[in-house]
Design a protein around this motif. Structure first.
Motif, PDB file in Angstrom:
ATOM      1  N   ALA A   1       0.831  -1.206   0.000  1.00  0.00           N
ATOM      2  CA  ALA A   1       0.000   0.000   0.000  1.00  0.00           C
ATOM      3  C   ALA A   1       0.861   1.250   0.000  1.00  0.00           C
ATOM      4  N   LEU A   2       1.918   1.213   0.789  1.00  0.00           N
ATOM      5  CA  LEU A   2       2.805   2.374   0.869  1.00  0.00           C
ATOM      6  C   LEU A   2       3.466   2.660  -0.467  1.00  0.00           C
TER       7      LEU A   2
ATOM      8  N   ILE B   1       2.383   6.174  -2.136  1.00  0.00           N
ATOM      9  CA  ILE B   1       3.339   7.262  -1.925  1.00  0.00           C
ATOM     10  C   ILE B   1       4.673   7.064  -2.637  1.00  0.00           C
ATOM     11  N   LEU B   2       5.303   5.904  -2.403  1.00  0.00           N
ATOM     12  CA  LEU B   2       6.671   5.754  -2.900  1.00  0.00           C
ATOM     13  C   LEU B   2       6.759   5.829  -4.418  1.00  0.00           C
TER      14      LEU B   2
ATOM     15  N   PHE C   1       7.424   9.159  -5.562  1.00  0.00           N
ATOM     16  CA  PHE C   1       8.832   9.554  -5.387  1.00  0.00           C
ATOM     17  C   PHE C   1       9.671   9.034  -6.541  1.00  0.00           C
TER      18      PHE C   1
ATOM     19  N   GLU D   1      16.820  -0.990 -11.026  1.00  0.00           N
ATOM     20  CA  GLU D   1      17.265   0.006 -10.066  1.00  0.00           C
ATOM     21  C   GLU D   1      16.427  -0.076  -8.787  1.00  0.00           C
TER      22      GLU D   1
ATOM     23  N   ARG E   1      17.300  -3.159  -6.893  1.00  0.00           N
ATOM     24  CA  ARG E   1      18.573  -2.951  -6.203  1.00  0.00           C
ATOM     25  C   ARG E   1      18.361  -2.242  -4.864  1.00  0.00           C
ATOM     26  N   HIS E   2      17.361  -1.383  -4.838  1.00  0.00           N
ATOM     27  CA  HIS E   2      17.066  -0.660  -3.596  1.00  0.00           C
ATOM     28  C   HIS E   2      16.095  -1.431  -2.703  1.00  0.00           C
TER      29      HIS E   2
ATOM     30  N   TYR F   1      13.067  -2.708  -3.624  1.00  0.00           N
ATOM     31  CA  TYR F   1      11.652  -2.583  -3.928  1.00  0.00           C
ATOM     32  C   TYR F   1      11.325  -3.363  -5.179  1.00  0.00           C
TER      33      TYR F   1
END
Lengths: 115, 115
Positions: free
Chosen positions: B8-9, B13-14, B17, B39, B42-43, B45
């Motif tokens: 959900a986040l 929202i993300l 970003f 990418e 890698r983070h 997500y």
DNA sequence: CCAAGTTATTACGATTATCATAATCGGATA
DNA sequence: TATCCGATTATGATAATCGTAATAACTTGG
């Protein structure tokens, strides 16, 4: 003014930013829907109730905010949303992301490598 | 790990970003869908192609990015998205917002009053 | 006490964005 | 030429957002 579609920008990106503002404010004092609408208007953005209220309700459903109402206030009494432990965790993560975003796209720092 | 609903986040929202990151990267070098997926992975997500590709396509529709492809590359040749004038305006506005967000929710500065 | 505003939330139907998964395409590899 | 890899496309389901209208309770003036 702007040559681009502000409505699309609001929907796709800015609304997400505002949700972070909401969580932040909620961590300092309770937030109510009407305040949020006025606050955004004050900043020159127009967002409809049909966006704001469901958004707050979802945050409550998800346990990010908790809602309190005057029980004698009737069906449409004002609802105050305040921070929960879970909401605080969400906000903590969002602060990290907001900082990364700022460093990268505003300051122009390179991403840190995960080695 | 986290006690909250990360899916959900991400969605609410993300992802917004990350769209800013995309515009930022596109202003430095062309961006391709696959790169974006990797990418983010890698983070830590995980975002599906069904999100990324339509997102880039919309940015092109809106004139924020322009797309170039090897014309002899066939139906599914890689697409490179790069910045347009309009996209740059969008990015400029987003940088301001990202800075406001950072100042307020990370540094804890008060909002500037519009008097 | 009633009418008219004010402050808020709710309802709703239409549109748009996101998701997971599967399909496809073309080049490289073996 | 069969298979794998890097990429994009298709698709049907679910979820979020939008604008507008309806509703409810308080306040204020006559």
């Amino acid at each position: 003014m702007n040559s681009f579609d502000m409505k699309a920008l609001q929907r796709e990106i800015l609304l997400g930013f505002w949700k972070v503002h909401v969580l932040h404010h909620a961590s300092e004092r309770p937030v109510i829907g009407q305040w949020m609408i006025q606050e955004l208007r004050r900043h020159g953005y127009d967002v409809s109730p049909g966006t704001i209220y469901p958004l707050l309700a979802r945050m409550e459903e998800r346990g990010w905010l908790k809602c309190t109402t005057d029980p004698d206030g009737g069906l449409r009494a004002r609802k105050e949303y305040s921070m929960t432990r879970k909401g605080q965790e969400v906000l903590d993560l969002l602060r990290k992301q907001a900082e990364e975003l700022y460093r990268e796209v505003v300051l122009g720092e390179d991403e840190k490598e995960t080695e």
